[in-house]
Motif scaffolding. Structure first.
Motif, short mmCIF file in Angstrom:
data_model
loop_
_atom_site.label_atom_id
_atom_site.label_comp_id
_atom_site.label_asym_id
_atom_site.label_seq_id
_atom_site.Cartn_x
_atom_site.Cartn_y
_atom_site.Cartn_z
N GLY A 1 -33.18 -25.48 16.79
CA GLY A 1 -31.91 -24.99 17.32
C GLY A 1 -30.69 -25.74 16.85
N ALA A 2 -30.87 -26.77 16.01
CA ALA A 2 -29.73 -27.53 15.49
C ALA A 2 -29.37 -27.05 14.09
N LEU A 3 -28.32 -27.63 13.52
CA LEU A 3 -27.81 -27.32 12.18
C LEU A 3 -27.37 -25.87 12.04
N GLY A 4 -26.89 -25.29 13.14
CA GLY A 4 -26.29 -23.96 13.08
C GLY A 4 -24.78 -24.01 12.96
N ASP A 5 -24.22 -25.19 13.20
CA ASP A 5 -22.77 -25.37 13.08
C ASP A 5 -22.50 -26.85 12.87
N ALA A 6 -21.25 -27.23 12.91
CA ALA A 6 -20.85 -28.64 12.79
C ALA A 6 -19.87 -28.95 13.92
N LEU A 7 -19.91 -30.18 14.40
CA LEU A 7 -18.87 -30.62 15.32
C LEU A 7 -17.54 -30.63 14.58
N VAL A 8 -16.54 -30.01 15.16
CA VAL A 8 -15.23 -29.94 14.51
C VAL A 8 -14.17 -30.48 15.46
#
Length: 826
Positions: A441-448
């Motif tokens: 479930g990780a690496l679907g986006d980045a902290l921005v």
């Protein structure tokens, strides 16, 4: 009286107060880079005599990440269960020269998550402070009195303040979300291992007080790093295999285990005031890209010359440019010059290059095999991955909620797209080492980061300039069109981002999907709960280094009112985080920086050489002497998100002494401030030393500022000792242009015979702090602003889950209409 500039900023208090307060509390810049005099290796004893553990930096520490490596250990038996043969690592306080006691150590916080932290099976009490284990007895342990209302004994936690907590693993000083302990550190098949460990100052861990100045002392408090090796024998001498579940059971704080500890002294920079009381003070503000460098320079600047204090407040580039349009410009840091039409008629700003760094996607990803993976892949479980290649289209996918795990697996808008990077054939094509891994479930986006900035605009410009990324954003599947690949999945952009007009200077969260639950239908789980903003670049990097997604997805019906609780950090060995941050902050927190594909087709990481190559390819901007980055420059070795930060002011609006002081800052910044190092006054890792041509431009700008300021500007008293740096003949030009030729990137202070920065005077107890007391300069008003923001947060906070869908849906509309207020979002 509050200056006019701050009065104009008052209406933005709610939006920026949180970021300012966090910046004030955060320790200033450093990196996880070995200081040649502070790397330390300690050997084990007894059953662990072959073990050698090395910490790469043990002095000049602030809140940062250090690298711990070891060799000569027995390989961990089974890293999915951690039954035996691992290390347990913690930070402690203590004034005894022999090291700390178990009572002084920050350990047990991960027990909130259960043994093994996050589903990794391990012995029941191995990550706790509990010292009583039923039938298992430690003959060397004298048990403390049982906790009130139970028959269980715990090692009490004794804080540096004297407060004692003896009722269990939880206390007011640390918990699963704040502790830096590593309860299980895996040893690989070769007998070696590594961990990236966050050392914490008193700001992050008040119970330890590292860097604080004890009463009657002048130096910062030192602390300790403790490593407890665990073998295959329990505290009573029996094998772990004889335990009912085949696992070691006891706590590392138990006496028999504790005697095997390896101890490392940690020397912290002093927290608190290091600058002379009563000295002149000069506020500066601007882009966060320069924060790590300015914080590093501050303690040296205020101890030399006129002993001027230079405060710094992070602010959006638009806000920094606004200062140049006023009668009180001070000095600001920005990446793009002010528009001439916005300036006062008599304003003639000067721009001086001071720092070369970049924006990056920092990552912390640990290998974890999918269920179908081979034994070779499984053998790498828990190993940190050290390479990541990203195209502009892959970054566009991450930043537009286009992966299911960057949005929601229940959202119709992305239902046909891959779960995350690990399931995307385009990503695997450029990163074959990630095949057969599972990121849960990780690496679907980045902290921005939340604030708007020119750096963010540069990131979107890079994406927009790439034909494949632009085609994707316009709605073409990644396996079609002139830049598609038939072997890809046919992934399409989230429709809420289709035809996104670029560049923008923020990160919109546009998909309005909210997950509904029958037991609390009026409190859906929305994008700002599952994928929230980081408060700034610093927060994004530190959170990624801790495996902290910042998400609030755990429904807690027991709170009043019921609400979503913060998710715990990802478990050790299963972390997978990406964050948009700056290169210096990524280095500080030990993040690996992704290689980005530039216009020539090469994947390039941000290094001194690649950022200098990109600087050479920069083009003149609308304002003479101010260069702008060119994401379309087809230079083989150029890092595409390189950014040159300028200091700017309007000399005619300064008093004579202000001009001298700001000129002194510039001369230091491009002189001794360009010498790389880890101590106060040096240039942090993540910045490339400026080439000679840019340093000469800044020296000329300093002369011009000193000569053009006052006496027509408002006068003020001279500095305390009247020894501000001298003036020079600046000639009165609006911008000091750079020399006609640009020397080789190798022409930098690191390769010239420059004199190192003089050591800052220190007391016997420890070095001076890089952390100023933020009661200086403009930041003295932060408390007022924070109080206003806190009041609004108290009223509005409970409403956020309800308004999040409408907020997310409205961001795109707001941006499209060109809303005038270009300040950080609240």
């Amino acid at each position: 009286m509050i200056p006019a500039r701050l009065r104009r900023a008052a209406h933005r208090a709610v939006l920026v107060a949180c970021a300012l307060v966090m910046a004030a509390a955060a320790a200033p810049a450093t990196v996880s880079q070995a200081d040649s005099g502070s790397a330390m290796t300690v050997s084990g004893k007894g059953d662990f005599a072959g073990l050698k553990v090395t910490v790469d930096q043990t002095s000049s520490l602030v809140n940062q990440v250090v690298k711990i490596t070891w060799k000569g250990a027995v390989p961990t038996v089974d890293d999915s269960k951690y039954p035996a043969d691992y290390l347990q690592i913690m930070q402690c306080w203590g004034d005894a020269p022999s090291g700390p006691s178990p009572e002084q150590c920050q350990f047990g916080g991960s027990a909130d998550l259960g043994a093994g932290t996050g589903g990794q099976a391990a012995g029941a009490w191995t990550n706790t402070r509990q010292l009583s284990y039923g039938g298992l007895k430690d003959p060397a342990q004298t048990l403390p009195p049982p906790a009130t209302g139970s028959n269980i004994s715990f090692a009490p936690f004794r804080a540096v303040s004297g407060d004692v907590f003896d009722t269990g693993n939880s206390n007011e000083f640390f918990d699963s979300n704040t502790t830096n302990e590593v309860p299980y550190a895996r040893t690989g098949s070769s007998g070696t291992g590594e961990v990236y460990f966050e050392v914490q100052t008193a700001a992050e861990s008040p119970g330890l007080g590292c860097g604080d100045v004890p009463k009657g002392k002048t130096g910062g408090r030192s602390c300790w790093l403790v490593v407890v090796p665990r073998g295959e024998t329990e505290v009573d001498g029996t094998s772990y295999r004889s335990q009912s579940d085949g696992l070691l059971q006891s706590s590392p704080l138990s006496a028999t285990n504790w005697k095997e500890r390896l101890v490392f002294p940690l020397r912290f920079e002093r927290a608190g005031t290091y600058c002379p009381i009563g000295a002149a003070e000069r506020p500066t503000l601007g882009t966060e890209l320069v924060a790590e460098a300015v914080h590093r320079w501050q303690p040296t600047l205020c101890q030399t010359g006129s002993k001027t204090i230079y405060g710094f407040s992070p602010a959006g580039d638009a806000g920094a440019r606004e200062n140049l349009t006023t009668d009180e410009p001070g000095m600001v840091f920005l990446n793009r010059a002010a528009d001439r039409s916005a300036l006062l008629p008599d304003a003639k700003p000067i721009y001086a290059p001071v720092a070369l760094s970049g924006l990056t996607l920092g990552f912390f990803v640990e290998s974890h095999a999918a269920s179908s993976a081979s034994e070779d892949v499984r053998a790498r479980n828990g190993n940190r991955l050290t390479s990541l290649n990203l195209t502009a289209r892959l970054v566009a996918k991450l930043l537009t909620e286009s992966y299911q795990d960057g949005n929601s697996r229940f959202a119709e808008s992305t239902a046909k797209n891959p779960y995350n990077l690990g399931h995307d054939p385009e990503f695997i094509k450029y990163n074959p080492d990630y095949e057969d891994l599972d990121f849960l479930g990780a690496l679907g986006d980045a902290l921005v980061p939340q604030p708007l900035s020119d750096a963010t605009s540069q990131l979107w410009s890079w994406i927009d300039s790439d034909p494949a990324a632009r085609e994707f954003l316009d709605g073409t599947p990644d396996n079609e069109g002139s830049h598609g690949d038939p072997g890809f999945s046919g992934m399409t952009v989230n429709p809420y981002y289709k035809d996104l007009d670029l560049p923008v200077d923020g990160f919109p969260k546009s998909d309005p999907y909210c997950q509904q639950f029958p037991d609390h239908p009026d409190q859906p789980l929305c994008i700002l709960d599952k994928h929230p903003y980081a408060t700034d670049l610093h927060n994004a990097a530190r959170s990624a280094a801790r495996g902290d997604t910042l998400a609030r997805g755990n429904w807690d019906p027991t709170t009043k009112p019921p609400a979503y609780k913060k998710d715990p950090p990802q478990p050790a060995g299963r972390r997978a985080m990406l964050a948009v941050t700056d290169t210096a902050t990524a280095r500080r927190y030990g993040l690996v920086t992704a290689k980005l594909q530039n216009a020539s087709g090469d994947f390039v990481a941000p290094t001194d050489a690649t950022m200098l190559a990109a600087q050479k390819a920069m083009k003149p901007g609308p304002v003479s002497g101010v260069l702008v980055s060119d994401p379309r420059a087809a230079v083989k070795d150029a890092y595409p998100l390189t950014l040159l930060t300028y200091a700017a002011t309007v000399p005619e609006k300064l008093s004579k002494q202000e001009g001298r002081d700001y000129a002194a800052l510039l001369r230091y910044a491009v002189g001794k401030g360009q010498v790389p190092g880890v101590t106060a006054g040096t240039l942090p890792d993540g910045f490339a030393p400026l080439p000679a041509s840019l340093r000469e431009q800044t020296e000329s700008a300093a002369d011009a500022i000193a000569s053009r300021s006052g006496p027509s500007a408002p006068e003020e008293e001279e500095a305390v000792d009247g020894t501000g740096d001298g003036t020079g003949g600046g000639g009165g030009q609006t911008v000091v242009p750079p020399p006609a030729s640009t020397p080789s990137p190798s022409s930098s202070p690191s390769t010239q015979a420059s004199t190192p920065a003089p050591p800052v005077p220190v007391a016997a107890e420890g070095p001076l702090s890089r952390t100023p007391e933020w009661v200086l300069g403009a930041v003295r008003y932060v408390l007022l602003i924070a109080l206003l923001a806190g009041l609004v947060a108290a009223v509005c906070g409970p409403l956020l889950p309800r308004v999040a869908p409408r907020l997310a849906a409205g961001i795109q509309t707001w941006r499209a209409k060109g809303t005038a207020g270009r300040e950080p979002r609240g």
